[in-house]
Design a protein around this motif. Sequence first.
Motif, PDB file in Angstrom:
ATOM      1  N   LEU A  80       0.830  -1.197   0.000  1.00 16.15           N
ATOM      2  CA  LEU A  80       0.000   0.000   0.000  1.00 16.15           C
ATOM      3  C   LEU A  80       0.868   1.252   0.000  1.00 16.15           C
ATOM      4  N   TYR A  81       1.899   1.271   0.824  1.00 18.32           N
ATOM      5  CA  TYR A  81       2.788   2.432   0.873  1.00 18.32           C
ATOM      6  C   TYR A  81       3.516   2.613  -0.450  1.00 18.32           C
ATOM      7  N   VAL A  82       3.927   1.516  -1.066  1.00 15.56           N
ATOM      8  CA  VAL A  82       4.637   1.593  -2.344  1.00 15.56           C
ATOM      9  C   VAL A  82       3.721   2.174  -3.415  1.00 15.56           C
ATOM     10  N   ARG A  83       2.479   1.708  -3.483  1.00 10.49           N
ATOM     11  CA  ARG A  83       1.532   2.217  -4.477  1.00 10.49           C
ATOM     12  C   ARG A  83       1.239   3.694  -4.263  1.00 10.49           C
ATOM     13  N   VAL A  84       1.030   4.102  -3.033  1.00 16.02           N
ATOM     14  CA  VAL A  84       0.752   5.516  -2.744  1.00 16.02           C
ATOM     15  C   VAL A  84       1.950   6.370  -3.151  1.00 16.02           C
ATOM     16  N   PHE A  85       3.159   5.907  -2.857  1.00 13.77           N
ATOM     17  CA  PHE A  85       4.361   6.647  -3.241  1.00 13.77           C
ATOM     18  C   PHE A  85       4.442   6.792  -4.758  1.00 13.77           C
ATOM     19  N   ILE A  86       4.182   5.720  -5.496  1.00 12.06           N
ATOM     20  CA  ILE A  86       4.229   5.776  -6.961  1.00 12.06           C
ATOM     21  C   ILE A  86       3.165   6.729  -7.496  1.00 12.06           C
ATOM     22  N   TYR A  87       1.966   6.676  -6.940  1.00 14.65           N
ATOM     23  CA  TYR A  87       0.899   7.572  -7.406  1.00 14.65           C
ATOM     24  C   TYR A  87       1.257   9.026  -7.145  1.00 14.65           C
ATOM     25  N   VAL A  88       1.846   9.325  -5.995  1.00 11.04           N
ATOM     26  CA  VAL A  88       2.209  10.711  -5.671  1.00 11.04           C
ATOM     27  C   VAL A  88       3.301  11.200  -6.618  1.00 11.04           C
ATOM     28  N   VAL A  89       4.317  10.379  -6.840  1.00 10.62           N
ATOM     29  CA  VAL A  89       5.400  10.768  -7.745  1.00 10.62           C
ATOM     30  C   VAL A  89       4.866  10.951  -9.161  1.00 10.62           C
ATOM     31  N   ALA A  90       4.023  10.017  -9.633  1.00  6.86           N
ATOM     32  CA  ALA A  90       3.470  10.120 -10.985  1.00  6.86           C
ATOM     33  C   ALA A  90       2.617  11.375 -11.136  1.00  6.86           C
ATOM     34  N   THR A  91       1.860  11.725 -10.114  1.00  4.61           N
ATOM     35  CA  THR A  91       1.031  12.932 -10.163  1.00  4.61           C
ATOM     36  C   THR A  91       1.904  14.181 -10.249  1.00  4.61           C
ATOM     37  N   HIS A  92       2.966  14.228  -9.466  1.00  3.89           N
ATOM     38  CA  HIS A  92       3.860  15.391  -9.521  1.00  3.89           C
ATOM     39  C   HIS A  92       4.550  15.504 -10.875  1.00  3.89           C
ATOM     40  N   VAL A  93       4.961  14.386 -11.446  1.00  4.22           N
ATOM     41  CA  VAL A  93       5.598  14.417 -12.764  1.00  4.22           C
ATOM     42  C   VAL A  93       4.611  14.900 -13.815  1.00  4.22           C
ATOM     43  N   LEU A  94       3.381  14.419 -13.748  1.00  2.00           N
ATOM     44  CA  LEU A  94       2.351  14.838 -14.709  1.00  2.00           C
ATOM     45  C   LEU A  94       2.078  16.338 -14.590  1.00  2.00           C
ATOM     46  N   LEU A  95       1.950  16.832 -13.372  1.00  2.09           N
ATOM     47  CA  LEU A  95       1.710  18.264 -13.189  1.00  2.09           C
ATOM     48  C   LEU A  95       2.891  19.106 -13.676  1.00  2.09           C
ATOM     49  N   ALA A  96       4.109  18.637 -13.446  1.00  2.00           N
ATOM     50  CA  ALA A  96       5.283  19.368 -13.921  1.00  2.00           C
ATOM     51  C   ALA A  96       5.319  19.390 -15.444  1.00  2.00           C
ATOM     52  N   PHE A  97       4.990  18.288 -16.079  1.00  2.00           N
ATOM     53  CA  PHE A  97       4.964  18.232 -17.543  1.00  2.00           C
ATOM     54  C   PHE A  97       3.894  19.166 -18.106  1.00  2.00           C
TER      55      PHE A  97
END
Length: 68
Positions: A40-57
Amino acid sequence: MPDQTTPATPLPAEQLPEAASGRTDIEKRTYVENKPPRGLYVRVFIYVVATHVLLAFMSLLVVIAKTR
């Protein structure tokens, strides 16, 4: 891999060795899972990182579009 694990059923009191267990009768009979699975922690971490990358792009695209 399931999202939620099923609690393990504890052995009956007569099958547990008394010397090795050192726990009371209540602790032997009850099983409480008070920690979420590590995945669960791994998935949440991946989702947070992916969201930040998407917003930066998307922000980069806006900056590029405004400069043209």
